[in-house]
Structure formats: structure tokens, C-alpha cells
Motif scaffolding. Structure first.
Motif, PDB file in Angstrom:
ATOM      1  N   ASN A   1      11.312   3.251   4.681  1.00 21.80           N
ATOM      2  CA  ASN A   1      12.411   2.392   5.145  1.00 21.80           C
ATOM      3  C   ASN A   1      12.595   2.447   6.653  1.00 21.80           C
ATOM      4  OD1 ASN A   1      13.323   1.429   2.592  1.00 21.80           O
ATOM      5  ND2 ASN A   1      14.134   3.461   2.195  1.00 21.80           N
ATOM      6  N   GLY A   2      11.731   3.140   7.359  1.00 26.46           N
ATOM      7  CA  GLY A   2      11.853   3.248   8.803  1.00 26.46           C
ATOM      8  C   GLY A   2      10.680   4.030   9.373  1.00 26.46           C
ATOM      9  N   PHE A   3      10.628   4.081  10.686  1.00 20.63           N
ATOM     10  CA  PHE A   3       9.489   4.695  11.365  1.00 20.63           C
ATOM     11  C   PHE A   3       9.953   5.681  12.422  1.00 20.63           C
ATOM     12  CE2 PHE A   3       8.422   0.360  10.125  1.00 20.63           C
ATOM     13  CZ  PHE A   3       7.368   0.601   9.277  1.00 20.63           C
ATOM     14  N   PRO A   4       9.188   6.726  12.656  1.00 21.61           N
ATOM     15  CA  PRO A   4       8.051   7.165  11.853  1.00 21.61           C
ATOM     16  C   PRO A   4       8.521   7.799  10.552  1.00 21.61           C
ATOM     17  CG  PRO A   4       8.497   8.778  13.550  1.00 21.61           C
ATOM     18  CD  PRO A   4       9.463   7.640  13.772  1.00 21.61           C
ATOM     19  N   SER A   5       7.672   7.764   9.545  1.00 24.89           N
ATOM     20  CA  SER A   5       7.917   8.434   8.271  1.00 24.89           C
ATOM     21  C   SER A   5       6.788   9.428   8.058  1.00 24.89           C
ATOM     22  CB  SER A   5       7.939   7.432   7.121  1.00 24.89           C
ATOM     23  OG  SER A   5       9.094   6.646   7.157  1.00 24.89           O
ATOM     24  N   LEU A   6       7.157  10.664   7.762  1.00 19.40           N
ATOM     25  CA  LEU A   6       6.177  11.727   7.571  1.00 19.40           C
ATOM     26  C   LEU A   6       6.398  12.361   6.208  1.00 19.40           C
ATOM     27  CD1 LEU A   6       6.581  13.411  11.072  1.00 19.40           C
ATOM     28  CD2 LEU A   6       4.949  11.637  10.427  1.00 19.40           C
ATOM     29  N   ALA A   7       5.301  12.798   5.575  1.00 20.86           N
ATOM     30  CA  ALA A   7       5.436  13.435   4.267  1.00 20.86           C
ATOM     31  C   ALA A   7       4.267  14.365   4.002  1.00 20.86           C
ATOM     32  CB  ALA A   7       5.509  12.380   3.162  1.00 20.86           C
ATOM     33  N   LEU A   8       4.545  15.381   3.204  1.00 17.53           N
ATOM     34  CA  LEU A   8       3.511  16.224   2.624  1.00 17.53           C
ATOM     35  C   LEU A   8       3.521  15.899   1.139  1.00 17.53           C
ATOM     36  CD1 LEU A   8       4.228  19.645   4.345  1.00 17.53           C
ATOM     37  CD2 LEU A   8       2.263  18.169   4.710  1.00 17.53           C
ATOM     38  N   VAL A   9       2.356  15.577   0.600  1.00 14.21           N
ATOM     39  CA  VAL A   9       2.240  15.175  -0.793  1.00 14.21           C
ATOM     40  C   VAL A   9       1.258  16.108  -1.487  1.00 14.21           C
ATOM     41  CG1 VAL A   9       1.610  13.279  -2.347  1.00 14.21           C
ATOM     42  CG2 VAL A   9       2.719  12.768  -0.153  1.00 14.21           C
TER      43      VAL A   9
ATOM     44  N   GLY B   1       0.788  -1.223   0.000  1.00 14.19           N
ATOM     45  CA  GLY B   1       0.000   0.000   0.000  1.00 14.19           C
ATOM     46  C   GLY B   1       0.817   1.269   0.000  1.00 14.19           C
ATOM     47  N   LEU B   2       0.465   2.153   0.923  1.00 16.19           N
ATOM     48  CA  LEU B   2       1.111   3.469   0.984  1.00 16.19           C
ATOM     49  C   LEU B   2       2.555   3.386   1.469  1.00 16.19           C
ATOM     50  CD1 LEU B   2       0.575   6.367   0.277  1.00 16.19           C
ATOM     51  CD2 LEU B   2      -0.465   6.700   2.512  1.00 16.19           C
ATOM     52  N   THR B   3       2.884   2.391   2.303  1.00 14.03           N
ATOM     53  CA  THR B   3       4.292   2.265   2.724  1.00 14.03           C
ATOM     54  C   THR B   3       5.176   1.926   1.525  1.00 14.03           C
ATOM     55  OG1 THR B   3       4.096  -0.063   3.390  1.00 14.03           O
ATOM     56  CG2 THR B   3       3.779   1.590   5.111  1.00 14.03           C
ATOM     57  N   LYS B   4       4.639   1.160   0.600  1.00 11.10           N
ATOM     58  CA  LYS B   4       5.388   0.841  -0.627  1.00 11.10           C
ATOM     59  C   LYS B   4       5.431   2.062  -1.543  1.00 11.10           C
ATOM     60  CE  LYS B   4       5.583  -2.400  -4.476  1.00 11.10           C
ATOM     61  NZ  LYS B   4       4.933  -3.572  -5.096  1.00 11.10           N
ATOM     62  N   ALA B   5       4.307   2.762  -1.691  1.00 15.40           N
ATOM     63  CA  ALA B   5       4.226   3.933  -2.571  1.00 15.40           C
ATOM     64  C   ALA B   5       5.183   5.035  -2.123  1.00 15.40           C
ATOM     65  CB  ALA B   5       2.793   4.454  -2.622  1.00 15.40           C
ATOM     66  N   LEU B   6       5.377   5.167  -0.809  1.00 14.27           N
ATOM     67  CA  LEU B   6       6.276   6.189  -0.256  1.00 14.27           C
ATOM     68  C   LEU B   6       7.698   5.666  -0.032  1.00 14.27           C
ATOM     69  CD1 LEU B   6       3.956   7.899   2.374  1.00 14.27           C
ATOM     70  CD2 LEU B   6       5.066   9.018   0.443  1.00 14.27           C
ATOM     71  N   GLN B   7       7.920   4.398  -0.332  1.00 10.15           N
ATOM     72  CA  GLN B   7       9.216   3.749  -0.123  1.00 10.15           C
ATOM     73  C   GLN B   7       9.718   3.938   1.308  1.00 10.15           C
ATOM     74  OE1 GLN B   7      11.981   4.715  -3.304  1.00 10.15           O
ATOM     75  NE2 GLN B   7      10.399   4.468  -4.840  1.00 10.15           N
TER      76      GLN B   7
END
Length: 180
Positions: free
Chosen positions: A149-157, A141-147
């Protein structure tokens, strides 16, 4: 006695040679250490960097809302968390607070919880009032789409699926403003 003198002298010469070689090796190691420390460290990205475009994904939130890379119509705040991750435990409340005031409300905030329903139950209760919550396995899902590789991962898309800002802290997201 001459034999003993020769033996002592021979051992002394060997010790001296050993000492000279050891000093040479130490100097060489220091030179290598200096060369390595001067090189920029390339750390693997924990999530797609700004400017990258996310991959395709499709998911249904815990309250039945379908989300995908094609349903992005406004900038989206994304947080990916995992149970048992101490940094996730610390940053999840901060993420929830940011989500409360994110433009467009909870429909523009995706919180991905990586684990089983039972493992992420507490995080789900915290995030559902402020975000669309997705529960998924790592690498899908989204973890694959955002690639991720660790936690936490944050993004603005943005609406085109382009990562505007990313990192592991909310401060990382503040470095580049969101553009619709």
C-alpha cells in the motif's frame, strides 16, 4: 432614550448568551479532542504484517529467472521500490547493502521495481548485482501478493510464504529473526 437603553440592554444580553454558548462549544470540542487522542491510532499496514501469508505470484526477473510463491525454498528478503519516491531513494542503497550479505545470495533477494523500464533503469542497475529484479505495475505480481500500500515496502518471507517481518525500514526487519 428608553428605547435606546432597551436596545443596548438587549444587545448586551445577546452577546452574553453568545459568549456562554461559545465557551460551551469550546469545552465540548476539547473533550472530543481528548477522547480522540486517547484512542489508539490504527494506521493501515503498508505491507502484509508478520504472520500473514503472501498471495500467489509468478514472475520472471530481468535476467530471466522464474520466481513464484512455489519456488521459495529458503527465506527471502523482499524490497518494493517506486521511482520518484524520496524514501525509496534513501533506502534502496541500504537494501542493496543488506542484500549483499543476505544468506543464500541474490537468489534469495527479490527487488520489485514498480514502474516502466525507463523509469526504473537506475534502480535496476544498482540492484541487479545483489538481487533478482522484478519490474511490474503497481497492484500486480508480488506487489499484489504482499498487499503493498506504499513505498518502500520491505519484508522477510519464509519458505511457506509466511511474512516473518515487514515494514518500511531495515530496522523493521530486524525486529523478528528469520527462521527457515
Amino acid at each position: 432614550m428608553p428605547f435606546l437603553t432597551a436596545l443596548v440592554l438587549g444587545v448586551g444580553v445577546l452577546c452574553l448568551i453568545d459568549l456562554v454558548l461559545t465557551v460551551g462549544v469550546i469545552r465540548r470540542l476539547r473533550a472530543h479532542e481528548e477522547m480522540l487522542s486517547a484512542r489508539p491510532m490504527a494506521s493501515p499496514s503498508i505491507v502484509l504484517p508478520p504472520g500473514a501469508t503472501i498471495g500467489g505470484f509468478s514472475a520472471v526477473s530481468t535476467d530471466g529467472v522464474h520466481v513464484s510463491d512455489e519456488t521459495l525454498t529458503e527465506p527471502v528478503l523482499v524490497g518494493v521500490f517506486s521511482p520518484g519516491c524520496s524514501a525509496c531513494h534513501d533506502r534502496l542503497p541500504q537494501f542493496a547493502e543488506r542484500a549483499r550479505s543476505f544468506p543464500g545470495g541474490r537468489g534469495n533477494v527479490l527487488a520489485v521495481l514498480v514502474g516502466t523500464e525507463e523509469e526504473v533503469a537506475d534502480e535496476r542497475r544498482t540492484l541487479e548485482p545483489v538481487a533478482l529484479v522484478l519490474i511490474e505495475e503497481y497492484g500486480t505480481g508480488l506487489t499484489k501478493a504482499l498487499q503493498v500500500n506504499g513505498f518502500p515496502s520491505l519484508a522477510l518471507v519464509d519458505v511457506r510464504g509466511r511474512v516473518v517481518a515487514s515494514g518500511t525500514t531495515l530496522e523493521d526487519l530486524d525486529k523478528i529473526p528469520v527462521h527457515a
